[in-house]
Design a protein around this motif. Structure first.
Motif, PDB file in Angstrom:
ATOM      1  N   THR A 281     -27.816  25.744  -0.267  1.00 18.56           N
ATOM      2  CA  THR A 281     -26.878  25.018   0.380  1.00 18.56           C
ATOM      3  C   THR A 281     -27.274  24.790   2.088  1.00 18.56           C
ATOM      4  N   GLU A 282     -28.462  25.377   2.324  1.00 20.57           N
ATOM      5  CA  GLU A 282     -29.120  25.037   3.642  1.00 20.57           C
ATOM      6  C   GLU A 282     -29.532  23.622   3.455  1.00 20.57           C
ATOM      7  N   GLN A 283     -30.168  23.204   2.414  1.00 20.79           N
ATOM      8  CA  GLN A 283     -30.580  21.809   2.464  1.00 20.79           C
ATOM      9  C   GLN A 283     -29.479  20.744   2.404  1.00 20.79           C
ATOM     10  N   VAL A 284     -28.373  21.344   1.794  1.00 22.28           N
ATOM     11  CA  VAL A 284     -27.117  20.469   2.075  1.00 22.28           C
ATOM     12  C   VAL A 284     -26.714  20.118   3.524  1.00 22.28           C
ATOM     13  N   GLU A 285     -26.763  21.545   4.511  1.00 23.08           N
ATOM     14  CA  GLU A 285     -26.480  21.465   5.563  1.00 23.08           C
ATOM     15  C   GLU A 285     -27.528  20.645   6.457  1.00 23.08           C
ATOM     16  N   MET A 286     -28.975  20.696   6.220  1.00 26.32           N
ATOM     17  CA  MET A 286     -29.844  19.832   6.948  1.00 26.32           C
ATOM     18  C   MET A 286     -29.659  18.373   6.690  1.00 26.32           C
ATOM     19  N   GLY A 287     -29.071  18.465   5.370  1.00 27.59           N
ATOM     20  CA  GLY A 287     -28.914  16.454   5.137  1.00 27.59           C
ATOM     21  C   GLY A 287     -28.141  16.059   5.999  1.00 27.59           C
ATOM     22  N   VAL A 288     -27.013  16.600   6.603  1.00 29.61           N
ATOM     23  CA  VAL A 288     -26.085  15.937   7.763  1.00 29.61           C
ATOM     24  C   VAL A 288     -26.818  15.692   8.982  1.00 29.61           C
ATOM     25  N   ALA A 289     -27.810  16.770   9.596  1.00 25.77           N
ATOM     26  CA  ALA A 289     -28.348  16.685  10.808  1.00 25.77           C
ATOM     27  C   ALA A 289     -29.415  15.630  10.485  1.00 25.77           C
ATOM     28  N   VAL A 290     -30.078  15.705   9.467  1.00 25.74           N
ATOM     29  CA  VAL A 290     -31.169  14.540   9.201  1.00 25.74           C
ATOM     30  C   VAL A 290     -30.640  13.216   9.171  1.00 25.74           C
ATOM     31  N   ARG A 291     -29.705  12.928   8.505  1.00 25.88           N
ATOM     32  CA  ARG A 291     -29.070  11.590   8.372  1.00 25.88           C
ATOM     33  C   ARG A 291     -28.356  11.153   9.560  1.00 25.88           C
ATOM     34  N   MET A 292     -28.018  12.033  10.593  1.00 27.14           N
ATOM     35  CA  MET A 292     -27.546  11.667  11.784  1.00 27.14           C
ATOM     36  C   MET A 292     -28.689  11.233  12.762  1.00 27.14           C
ATOM     37  N   ALA A 293     -29.821  11.767  12.760  1.00 29.56           N
ATOM     38  CA  ALA A 293     -31.085  11.651  13.356  1.00 29.56           C
ATOM     39  C   ALA A 293     -31.388  10.012  13.034  1.00 29.56           C
ATOM     40  N   CYS A 294     -31.292   9.737  11.476  1.00 28.23           N
ATOM     41  CA  CYS A 294     -32.000   8.867  10.957  1.00 28.23           C
ATOM     42  C   CYS A 294     -31.028   7.604  11.530  1.00 28.23           C
ATOM     43  N   LEU A 295     -29.734   7.703  11.473  1.00 25.45           N
ATOM     44  CA  LEU A 295     -28.581   6.585  12.010  1.00 25.45           C
ATOM     45  C   LEU A 295     -28.919   6.420  13.523  1.00 25.45           C
ATOM     46  N   ASP A 296     -29.125   7.560  14.227  1.00 26.20           N
ATOM     47  CA  ASP A 296     -29.196   7.356  15.586  1.00 26.20           C
ATOM     48  C   ASP A 296     -30.373   6.534  15.883  1.00 26.20           C
ATOM     49  N   VAL A 297     -31.560   6.974  15.316  1.00 32.60           N
ATOM     50  CA  VAL A 297     -32.890   6.282  15.661  1.00 32.60           C
ATOM     51  C   VAL A 297     -32.989   4.786  15.160  1.00 32.60           C
ATOM     52  N   LEU A 298     -32.355   4.656  14.046  1.00 32.07           N
ATOM     53  CA  LEU A 298     -32.547   3.245  13.454  1.00 32.07           C
ATOM     54  C   LEU A 298     -31.739   2.332  14.237  1.00 32.07           C
ATOM     55  N   THR A 299     -30.426   2.885  14.688  1.00 32.58           N
ATOM     56  CA  THR A 299     -29.728   1.719  15.588  1.00 32.58           C
ATOM     57  C   THR A 299     -30.246   1.633  17.007  1.00 32.58           C
ATOM     58  N   ARG A 300     -31.052   2.235  17.468  1.00 35.78           N
ATOM     59  CA  ARG A 300     -31.630   2.164  18.859  1.00 35.78           C
ATOM     60  C   ARG A 300     -32.111   0.708  19.093  1.00 35.78           C
ATOM     61  N   GLY A 301     -32.614   0.215  18.302  1.00 36.92           N
ATOM     62  CA  GLY A 301     -32.979  -1.367  18.582  1.00 36.92           C
ATOM     63  C   GLY A 301     -31.807  -2.149  19.043  1.00 36.92           C
ATOM     64  N   ARG A 302     -30.506  -2.111  18.184  1.00 39.99           N
ATOM     65  CA  ARG A 302     -29.495  -2.849  18.754  1.00 39.99           C
ATOM     66  C   ARG A 302     -28.832  -2.423  19.908  1.00 39.99           C
ATOM     67  N   ARG A 303     -29.105  -0.937  20.133  1.00 41.66           N
ATOM     68  CA  ARG A 303     -28.200  -0.456  21.046  1.00 41.66           C
ATOM     69  C   ARG A 303     -28.897  -0.812  22.419  1.00 41.66           C
ATOM     70  N   GLY A 304     -30.208  -1.344  22.330  1.00 38.28           N
ATOM     71  CA  GLY A 304     -30.977  -1.469  23.485  1.00 38.28           C
ATOM     72  C   GLY A 304     -31.573  -0.038  23.947  1.00 38.28           C
ATOM     73  N   VAL A 305     -31.758   1.028  23.175  1.00 38.71           N
ATOM     74  CA  VAL A 305     -32.012   2.453  23.473  1.00 38.71           C
ATOM     75  C   VAL A 305     -33.511   2.444  23.300  1.00 38.71           C
ATOM     76  N   GLU A 306     -34.406   3.079  24.005  1.00 36.74           N
ATOM     77  CA  GLU A 306     -35.693   3.135  23.795  1.00 36.74           C
ATOM     78  C   GLU A 306     -35.629   4.095  22.765  1.00 36.74           C
ATOM     79  N   GLY A 307     -36.867   3.959  21.911  1.00 37.85           N
ATOM     80  CA  GLY A 307     -37.302   4.878  20.947  1.00 37.85           C
ATOM     81  C   GLY A 307     -38.005   4.473  19.574  1.00 37.85           C
ATOM     82  N   TRP A 308     -37.983   5.217  18.553  1.00 39.69           N
ATOM     83  CA  TRP A 308     -38.741   4.833  17.553  1.00 39.69           C
ATOM     84  C   TRP A 308     -38.591   3.534  16.763  1.00 39.69           C
ATOM     85  N   ALA A 309     -37.083   2.996  16.813  1.00 37.18           N
ATOM     86  CA  ALA A 309     -37.012   1.944  16.082  1.00 37.18           C
ATOM     87  C   ALA A 309     -37.246   0.890  17.167  1.00 37.18           C
TER      88      ALA A 309
END
Ligand code: CP
Length: 310
Positions: free
Chosen positions: A282-310
Motif C-alpha cells: 500500500t505504501e507503493q501506491v501512496e508513493m505513486g502519487v508523489a512520484v507522479r506529481m514530481a514527474c508532472l511538475d518536472v516535465l512541464t517546467r520547460g513550458r512554464r519557463g521554470v528552470e530544472g530537469w526538463a
C-alpha cells in the motif's frame, strides 16, 4: 520539451533528482488540504488503451493536486472502438492543445510512436512489455525510505519477468543506482539474455532469497500468454509463490513488494501481502502519487519557463 518514455537512458543523478522531488510531495499528500496548484491552467490528458486502477487514478489525482485540468480517455469508450488508428487518435488529442499526455498501451513502443506526433511532453504509463517508468520510480522511492538506501541493496525480482514492463523498468533503474538485482523465474518466463542487463539469474527461488533485503513479486500476466506456455497456478505457487515460510530465507526484516494487481494465493499469500510490518504494497501506491506529481511538475517546467530537469 522532454518526454519520460522509460528509465532506459536516464542517468543516476536524474533518477535521484526525480526521487528527491517526489519526496517533497509526501507531506502535502498526507495533509488535509492537498493542493499546491503550481500547474494551474495547464491541461493533462490521460489516454489509457489498457486497463488500470493505480496508474490512472494516481496520475489523475497527481495532476489535480497540482491544479491541472485533467481529462481521461478510456479507449474502450472512445472512437478507437470504431477503428480510429493510434496515430489519428494522437493527432486528435494533440489538436486539443494538452500540456501533458499520459499514455498506457498494450503494445510495446506505442507510447514512443505517439510522442513523435505531438507537441507536448508524453509520459509512459506502461507500454506492453517494454517499460513502466513511474512504477520503477515509486518502487525505488519505497525502497529508499524503508531500507534506507537503494545503492548496494539486494533486491530479488520474482515471477513473470518475460511479460513484465515493471521488471524491465525496475532492473534498469536499480542497476543504474547500484543495487544488486537477482531475477527469479521459471525458465519459460525469463527473457532471453536477461543477464546482459546486469542481473543474476536464478530458477530456484529459495536460493535467490538468501541475503535478500527486498523481495519484489510480479503478477502472472495471463492476458499476455495467449498461445504460449501457461503455468498451472498450483505448481507455480509451489515453486515461485511467496509464503511466510519461504520469506524466512531472506534477511530478517526483508521488505515485500508487489506492483499490483495481485493474484492472491498464486504469486503471494495473503498473510504475507497483508503483513504491514513487512509488506510495502500500500505504501507503493501512496508513493505513486508523489512520484507522479514530481514527474508532472518536472516535465512541464520547460513550458512554464521554470528552470530544472526538463
Ligand atoms: N501497478 C500498476 O501499473 O497497476 P495498474 O495496472 O492498476 O495501473
Amino acid at each position: 520539451y522532454r518526454h519520460l518514455l522509460g528509465i532506459g537512458g536516464l542517468r543516476a543523478y536524474e533518477i535521484a533528482y526525480l526521487l528527491d522531488e517526489a519526496e517533497q510531495w509526501i507531506a502535502l499528500n498526507r495533509a488535509t488540504a492537498k493542493h499546491d496548484d503550481r500547474l494551474a491552467g495547464l491541461t493533462q490528458i490521460n489516454a489509457f488503451f489498457e486497463n488500470s486502477t493505480r496508474t490512472l487514478l494516481s496520475f489523475e489525482i497527481a495532476g489535480k493536486r497540482l491544479g491541472m485540468d485533467v481529462v481521461n480517455m478510456h479507449a474502450a469508450q472512445s472512437s478507437v472502438k470504431k477503428g480510429e488508428t493510434l496515430i489519428d487518435t494522437a493527432v486528435t488529442l494533440n489538436a486539443m492543445r494538452p500540456d501533458m499526455l499520459v499514455i498506457r498501451h498494450d503494445a510495446s513502443g506505442a507510447v514512443a510512436l505517439i510522442a513523435d506526433k505531438v507537441d507536448c511532453p508524453v509520459l509512459n504509463a506502461g507500454d506492453g512489455r517494454h517499460e513502466h517508468p513511474t512504477q520503477a520510480l515509486l518502487d525505488a522511492l519505497t525502497i529508499r525510505r524503508r531500507v534506507g538506501r537503494v545503492e548496494h541493496s539486494v533486491v530479488v525480482i520474482c515471477g513473470d519477468v518475460l511479460h513484465s514492463r515493471v521488471a524491465r523498468s525496475n532492473i534498469l533503474l536499480l542497476t543504474t543506482l547500484g543495487a544488486e538485482v537477482r531475477v527469479v523465474a521459471p525458465p519459460t518466463l525469463l527473457p532471453p539474455a536477461i543477464e546482459r542487463m546486469g542481473v543474476t539469474v536464478f530458477t530456484d527461488f529459495d536460493a535467490a532469497l538468501e541475503g535478500a533485503e527486498v523481495v519484489m513479486m510480479l503478477r502472472l500476466q495471463l492476458e499476455r500468454m495467449v498461445g504460449a506456455f501457461v503455468p498451472s497456478p498450483r505448481e507455480y505457487h509451489a515453486l515461485y509463490g511467496l509464503t511466510r515460510e519461504r520469506l524466512r530465507r531472506a534477511e530478517r526484516n526483508a521488505l515485500v513488494m508487489h506492483p499490483g494487481p495481485m493474484n492472491r494465493g498464486i504469486e503471494i499469500t495473503s498473510d504475507v501481502a497483508d503483513d504491514l510490518d513487512r509488506s510495502a504494497i500500500t505504501e507503493q501506491v501512496e508513493m505513486g502519487v508523489a512520484v507522479r506529481m514530481a514527474c508532472l511538475d518536472v516535465l512541464t517546467r520547460g513550458r512554464r519557463g521554470v528552470e530544472g530537469w526538463a
